[in-house]
Design a protein around this motif. Structure first.
Motif, PDB file in Angstrom:
ATOM      1  N   MET A  21       0.814  -1.215   0.000  1.00 17.68           N
ATOM      2  CA  MET A  21       0.000   0.000   0.000  1.00 17.68           C
ATOM      3  C   MET A  21       0.852   1.270   0.000  1.00 17.68           C
ATOM      4  O   MET A  21       0.471   2.272  -0.590  1.00 17.68           O
ATOM      5  CB  MET A  21      -0.930   0.014   1.219  1.00 17.68           C
ATOM      6  CG  MET A  21      -1.893  -1.158   1.272  1.00 17.68           C
ATOM      7  SD  MET A  21      -3.058  -1.035   2.652  1.00 17.68           S
ATOM      8  CE  MET A  21      -4.272   0.100   1.994  1.00 17.68           C
ATOM      9  N   VAL A  22       1.978   1.227   0.699  1.00 16.49           N
ATOM     10  CA  VAL A  22       2.916   2.363   0.737  1.00 16.49           C
ATOM     11  C   VAL A  22       4.312   1.809   0.532  1.00 16.49           C
ATOM     12  O   VAL A  22       4.750   0.922   1.272  1.00 16.49           O
ATOM     13  CB  VAL A  22       2.831   3.134   2.070  1.00 16.49           C
ATOM     14  CG1 VAL A  22       3.831   4.289   2.067  1.00 16.49           C
ATOM     15  CG2 VAL A  22       1.416   3.652   2.315  1.00 16.49           C
ATOM     16  N   ASP A  23       5.007   2.331  -0.480  1.00 13.75           N
ATOM     17  CA  ASP A  23       6.306   1.786  -0.884  1.00 13.75           C
ATOM     18  C   ASP A  23       7.362   2.886  -0.854  1.00 13.75           C
ATOM     19  O   ASP A  23       7.075   4.044  -0.530  1.00 13.75           O
ATOM     20  CB  ASP A  23       6.179   1.189  -2.288  1.00 13.75           C
ATOM     21  CG  ASP A  23       7.232   0.146  -2.578  1.00 13.75           C
ATOM     22  OD1 ASP A  23       8.114  -0.053  -1.726  1.00 13.75           O
ATOM     23  OD2 ASP A  23       7.170  -0.472  -3.655  1.00 13.75           O
ATOM     24  N   ASN A  24       8.597   2.514  -1.187  1.00 12.82           N
ATOM     25  CA  ASN A  24       9.686   3.474  -1.341  1.00 12.82           C
ATOM     26  C   ASN A  24      10.092   3.542  -2.808  1.00 12.82           C
ATOM     27  O   ASN A  24      10.242   2.508  -3.461  1.00 12.82           O
ATOM     28  CB  ASN A  24      10.908   3.045  -0.517  1.00 12.82           C
ATOM     29  CG  ASN A  24      10.631   3.050   0.971  1.00 12.82           C
ATOM     30  OD1 ASN A  24      10.110   4.017   1.500  1.00 12.82           O
ATOM     31  ND2 ASN A  24      10.974   1.962   1.644  1.00 12.82           N
ATOM     32  N   ILE A  25      10.279   4.748  -3.317  1.00 11.28           N
ATOM     33  CA  ILE A  25      10.780   4.922  -4.685  1.00 11.28           C
ATOM     34  C   ILE A  25      11.972   5.876  -4.636  1.00 11.28           C
ATOM     35  O   ILE A  25      12.013   6.778  -3.789  1.00 11.28           O
ATOM     36  CB  ILE A  25       9.688   5.447  -5.625  1.00 11.28           C
ATOM     37  CG1 ILE A  25       9.075   6.764  -5.105  1.00 11.28           C
ATOM     38  CG2 ILE A  25       8.598   4.411  -5.827  1.00 11.28           C
ATOM     39  CD1 ILE A  25       8.041   7.355  -6.042  1.00 11.28           C
TER      40      ILE A  25
END
Length: 604
Positions: free
Chosen positions: A70-74
């Motif tokens: 649902m919430v990632d790192n880019i």
């Protein structure tokens, strides 16, 4: 002659004593520096020759209950300046390259003057690749200017979650003074919601690469061939109780509306979905947030930054009738067969209208028909303070402790309140409105969701929460967090009676029969909260399936009208998304396949 010898001897004694004392002091200082304070001076020496390059750990990822990201790192590029090596004559050039206003770089450097000039200062996060290329090409002409690759938040599942996820932003000077053992100027920290409440779990552990530098702070090689370097440790990946599909449906249902939705798993207190509408785009906080966006956000008359799910307070309307029924049944002041006559209203000092003429009804059919007259009578049988006592058992007039921080406690009036307001002879007619969830009583959508979840699970659950636990880095097993248990202490048979009434609201001749489903039985209660400033607020609370509740929902839609008309269909859509997940997926696949086949035929 004797006096001269005496003076000479005295002089020599003084000189010898002075030298001995001086030698002793110097010896003691050498002993102190080389033996007693050896470590401190070694550290100072190292500071002059070794440079620690901070390695920022990846922030923990958010998964839903089915392990969908649902919430990632880019990746994001951040331009930095190390003041010790930097020439401020470059300020106008850097301002221009960044497309910033004149004085942008100077203002950031000035703000960070209180910190060591050897600590790199983050100037701008999320710079374009073209700027990175320019920095690479002109590095020799830009002393003290560099860039690093950091991670910013991304939302791959297309869910906003703006009022529960929170976001990260640059640490404030006040925060930095409290957390200086970990953070340095320019670090990003969690702000609002889960990002803030679970900051210490999410941030990870910083790493450091040590390099040798000369007197001009120029890097000349690795310190001890990198054997002293410390790798960073990624933050904990959190597993949320959210169901991503249900959350997405809930957000879609509230587009263009104002209000809130909460869905809870009754047995665990785990929140399956939380929506406050209108919301805002968290992607705007991933980079440096524009002043215009913030200005528009905070000046919007619909207040999208305000978390209506946990902080808005309104009368609960007829959804509160079950509370009076539970109190009266548990106290024994009525039984399931007790009849109260409804002739279109109730008189106590003045006339209180009912929306129908229901005749003699028992508690089950009073809930089914939402008979005001029955509950006007009932609150006088219960008594005001006893009614309040039962409200407190369900968590009203108190914060739930939800793990996103911000919430309002609401208000349940008791006799003391009215004595303070009106004196000992306060007008008892006030109580009638409280019996149907109007008057001074105010609750949040979160409290309503907890209330209906407790009814669904016979008075037992856990503190509402969004984070189930975290994933173990090695085993990838969920390590659960623990939350307080809630027990109302109310008898099982009381809930059975009340739930029968809620079942008939949807499946009998009640006020929400239009959401009745053939394959899933829903039990619920509609409500319409009076609003002196415009259209009434629509409310609906429910759980499903009726015989084995797996989801409990509270829906509040502001300034729109009746709860059965506007709030109940939203709950139905969420129940379908949760309990008919596989069926809906198959139907969508079939629909897509049919559209593809139809498309081929048209092309032919």
């Amino acid at each position: 002659m004797k006096s001269e010898n005496f003076a000479s001897i005295s002089r020599r004694t003084f000189i010898y004593a002075f030298l001995i004392i001086l030698f002793g002091v110097l010896s003691f200082r050498l002993f102190q520096m080389q033996i007693l304070n050896q470590e401190a001076y070694e550290e100072k020496s190292a500071d002059n020759s070794i440079k620690a390059i901070e390695q920022i750990p990846f922030r923990g990822v958010f998964y839903d209950r089915n392990l969908k990201v649902m919430v990632d790192n880019i990746p994001a590029y951040t331009l930095r300046i190390t003041p010790a090596d930097y020439d401020q004559k470059l300020n106008p050039l850097i301002d221009k390259i960044l497309g910033a206003d004149s004085g942008f770089v100077a203002s950031i450097l000035e703000k960070n003057r209180i910190y060591s000039k050897y600590i790199p200062i983050r100037i701008k996060r999320g710079i374009e690749f073209e700027i990175v290329s320019w920095l690479e090409e002109n590095q020799e002409h830009l002393p003290g200017v560099d860039y690093i690759v950091e991670m910013q938040r991304g939302y791959p599942f297309g869910i906003k979650g703006s009022h529960s996820f929170g976001y990260t932003k640059e640490i404030s000077p006040n925060q930095l003074s409290k957390e200086k053992d970990y953070y340095v100027p320019g670090d990003y920290v969690g702000h609002n919601g889960i990002e803030k409440q679970y900051e210490k779990d999410l941030r990870g552990i910083k790493g450091f690469n040590y390099v040798l530098v000369n007197s001009k702070r120029k890097e000349i090689g690795k310190y001890k061939d990198g054997t002293e370097d410390k790798n960073s440790t990624k933050g904990k990946d959190l597993v949320l109780s959210y169901d991503a599909d249900v959350q997405k449906v809930a957000e879609q249902q509230m587009i263009g509306k104002r209000g809130a939705i909460l869905a809870i798993e009754p047995k665990t207190g785990e929140i399956l979905a939380l929506v406050s509408a209108p919301d805002y785009d968290l992607n705007q906080f991933s980079y440096v947030t524009s002043r215009q966006f913030l200005q528009d956000l905070y000046n919007d008359p619909d207040k999208p930054s305000f978390n209506r799910a946990t902080m808005s307070l309104k009368p609960p309307g007829s959804t509160f009738k079950m509370l009076a029924a539970i109190a009266a049944l548990d106290m024994g002041v009525i039984t399931p067969s007790t009849l109260i006559n409804c002739g279109g209203g109730f008189t106590f000092g003045r006339f209180f209208k009912c929306h129908g003429n229901h005749g003699s009804v028992n508690v089950i059919h009073a809930i089914e028909k939402s008979c005001n007259s029955f509950f006007y009578h009932l609150i006088y049988k219960i008594g005001l303070d006893k009614w309040k006592e039962y409200a407190l058992k369900f968590g009203f007039s108190a914060k739930t402790g939800i793990d996103i921080g911000e919430e309002s406690a609401g208000f349940i009036p008791g006799e003391n309140y009215y004595v303070k307001m009106y004196g000992e002879k306060w007008p008892r007619s006030i109580m009638a409105s409280l019996g149907i969830g109007q008057g001074e009583v105010s609750v949040s959508p979160l409290q309503l969701a907890q209330y209906v979840a407790l009814i669904a699970n016979n008075g037992h659950s856990f503190q509402p929460h969004i984070v189930k636990g975290y994933l173990d880095d090695n085993t990838r097993q969920i390590i659960p967090y623990k939350f307080p248990e809630i027990k109302t202490g109310i008898k099982q048979e009381v809930f059975d009676i009340v739930k029968e009434g809620m079942f008939l609201v949807v499946n009998g001749a009640g006020t929400a029969t239009h959401i009745k489903m053939s394959d899933i039985q829903i039990s619920g209660k509609t409500g319409t909260a009076q609003n002196p400033h415009g259209k009434d607020h629509a409310l609906f609370v429910c759980f499903a399936p009726s015989d084995n509740p797996q989801i409990a929902i509270a829906v509040v839609v502001e300034n729109i009208g009746f709860g059965g008309t506007h709030a109940a269909p939203i709950a139905k859509a969420m129940i379908e998304a949760y309990l008919k997940k596989e069926t809906l997926k198959k139907e969508q696949i079939e629909k897509d396949n049919n559209q593809t086949i139809a498309g081929v035929k048209i092309e032919d």
